[in-house]
Design a protein around this motif. Structure first.
Motif, PDB file in Angstrom:
ATOM      1  N   UNK A 239       0.818  -1.209   0.000  1.00  0.00           N
ATOM      2  CA  UNK A 239       0.000   0.000   0.000  1.00  0.00           C
ATOM      3  C   UNK A 239       0.855   1.264   0.000  1.00  0.00           C
ATOM      4  N   UNK A 240       2.023   1.196   0.651  1.00  0.00           N
ATOM      5  CA  UNK A 240       2.897   2.368   0.742  1.00  0.00           C
ATOM      6  C   UNK A 240       3.671   2.613  -0.546  1.00  0.00           C
ATOM      7  N   UNK A 241       3.921   1.553  -1.332  1.00  0.00           N
ATOM      8  CA  UNK A 241       4.736   1.675  -2.552  1.00  0.00           C
ATOM      9  C   UNK A 241       4.000   1.053  -3.744  1.00  0.00           C
ATOM     10  N   UNK A 242       2.847   1.609  -4.108  1.00  0.00           N
ATOM     11  CA  UNK A 242       2.049   0.967  -5.172  1.00  0.00           C
ATOM     12  C   UNK A 242       2.760   0.867  -6.510  1.00  0.00           C
ATOM     13  N   UNK A 243       3.561   1.853  -6.867  1.00  0.00           N
ATOM     14  CA  UNK A 243       4.224   1.818  -8.171  1.00  0.00           C
ATOM     15  C   UNK A 243       5.398   0.848  -8.207  1.00  0.00           C
ATOM     16  N   UNK A 244       5.913   0.470  -7.029  1.00  0.00           N
ATOM     17  CA  UNK A 244       6.945  -0.563  -7.001  1.00  0.00           C
ATOM     18  C   UNK A 244       6.335  -1.937  -7.257  1.00  0.00           C
ATOM     19  N   UNK A 245       5.096  -2.134  -6.828  1.00  0.00           N
ATOM     20  CA  UNK A 245       4.460  -3.442  -6.941  1.00  0.00           C
ATOM     21  C   UNK A 245       4.180  -3.800  -8.396  1.00  0.00           C
ATOM     22  N   UNK A 246       3.751  -2.832  -9.197  1.00  0.00           N
ATOM     23  CA  UNK A 246       3.590  -3.094 -10.624  1.00  0.00           C
ATOM     24  C   UNK A 246       4.126  -1.914 -11.421  1.00  0.00           C
ATOM     25  N   UNK A 247       3.417  -0.812 -11.433  1.00  0.00           N
ATOM     26  CA  UNK A 247       3.923   0.341 -12.166  1.00  0.00           C
ATOM     27  C   UNK A 247       2.817   1.346 -12.387  1.00  0.00           C
TER      28      UNK A 247
END
Length: 354
Positions: A239-247
């Motif tokens: 939740x804190x790093x959404x763009x790291x999880x996918x993009x």
């Protein structure tokens, strides 16, 4: 082969596309929703239909190492959890953190099982090729998961060679954790080989939904405290790093930015969870495509919002807002090369609440 395929069933229509006045495509599948307690919540089609978990398994696989103290052992930053759970696009922010993970864990890039590649994201791939950068293993969409698993092997003194084999100690431990999240016997979980070389698990959709409910909101009477703590930590990092999880622009990242735990998998499988409600949802589009995901996800959120009065913890306003963000990011109107509206993507699923 017939015995293995008997649990794969014809689906119900989840969404469709139109062109002019006519239907052009239909996307069939199954959907299941479960409470973290294990109780069924809703379904469309057959909640017991099986699906390979594909990359929706990544956060659950990461939980094994995190529960065992992987982060503290290597001094990894919290963003590394997001990358261990990720199907990243190979952007600069992804590669920088992946390189930091290699440095801290002592894992070498050449030890990752798959071949070098270019980034999965179109813009990221174009940029790498424009700069004439060579392919590398860190660009692979599953590299964060593999670094985390190799680091887990190093921490336990397990051999790094053959870490993708189904009888490797790492894979036996991952199977144990998948069984815990899904409340299944290990012997009942089927396994094959995923795109990145690791074993991939096949489970009923209702069990994948249960796993995500537990990931986002682990009950006090489930598993042990280290695993419950790991589940909460993984959800918080995603939740804190959404763009790291996918993009940027990916459906899972849009949902994560709205406070909804989410992860995509290849070949049409998608999972999400509402942390405050302890509710997990998993669906499979049987044609294996992704284009139907956004309208299905938005419809699921809106239908859950409509049921908020009898679903403890469901915030109707939050779900309605998240559905609006999905529709803004993925317009339902389809436009041709001249800018003319030609048709629409529409969800048609009707959830049956239990």
């Amino acid at each position: 082969m017939e015995q293995r395929n008997e649990a794969f069933r014809d689906g119900v229509e989840l969404s469709m596309t139109t062109r002019g006045e006519w239907k052009e495509n239909s996307h069939a599948g199954h959907l299941a929703a479960r409470h973290a307690s294990g109780a069924p919540a809703a379904s469309a089609g057959d909640a017991g239909s099986v699906s390979f978990m594909r990359s929706t398994a990544k956060p659950l696989q990461a939980a094994a190492g995190i529960a065992a103290g992987l982060m503290e052992h290597y001094g990894l930053p919290e963003g590394a959890i997001a990358l261990m759970s990720a199907s990243h696009r190979g952007g600069e922010q992804h590669v920088e953190l992946l390189e930091k993970m290699l440095e801290l864990t002592g894992v070498r890039e050449e030890q990752l099982a798959f071949h070098p590649d270019y980034p999965l994201g179109r813009n990221e791939r174009d940029e790498a090729m424009r700069r004439r950068l060579p392919p590398r293993k860190l660009y692979h969409t599953c590299s964060g998961k593999h670094i985390g698993l190799l680091a887990f092997c190093r921490m336990n003194g397990w051999p790094l060679e053959g870490y993708t084999a189904m009888d490797h100690p790492l894979q036996r431990e991952l199977l144990r954790h998948i069984a815990l999240f899904t409340d299944m016997d290990e012997s009942a979980i089927g396994r094959a080989v995923d795109g990145c070389g690791l074993p991939v698990f096949i489970v009923p959709l209702e069990r994948l939904a249960l796993a995500y409910a537990r990931l986002a909101s682990p009950p006090d009477d489930w598993a042990d405290e280290p695993l419950r703590r790991a589940a909460r930590r993984i959800s918080a990092a995603m939740l804190a790093y959404p763009d790291l999880v996918e993009g940027q622009g990916r459906l899972a990242s849009v949902l994560l930015a709205s406070g909804i735990v989410a992860k995509s998998g290849a070949q049409g499988v998608f999972a999400l969870a509402l942390p405050e409600a302890g509710l997990g949802v998993a669906f499979k589009v049987l044609d294996g495509g992704e284009s139907a995901w956004p309208v299905i996800a938005a419809s699921v959120l809106e239908q859950a919002a409509d049921e908020a009065a009898r679903l403890p913890g469901v915030d109707a306003a939050k779900l309605t807002e998240a559905a609006g963000k999905i529709r803004a990011a993925y317009p339902e109107d389809m436009v041709n090369d001249m800018g003319t509206t030609t048709g629409r993507r529409e969800a048609v699923l009707k959830l049956e609440w239990i």
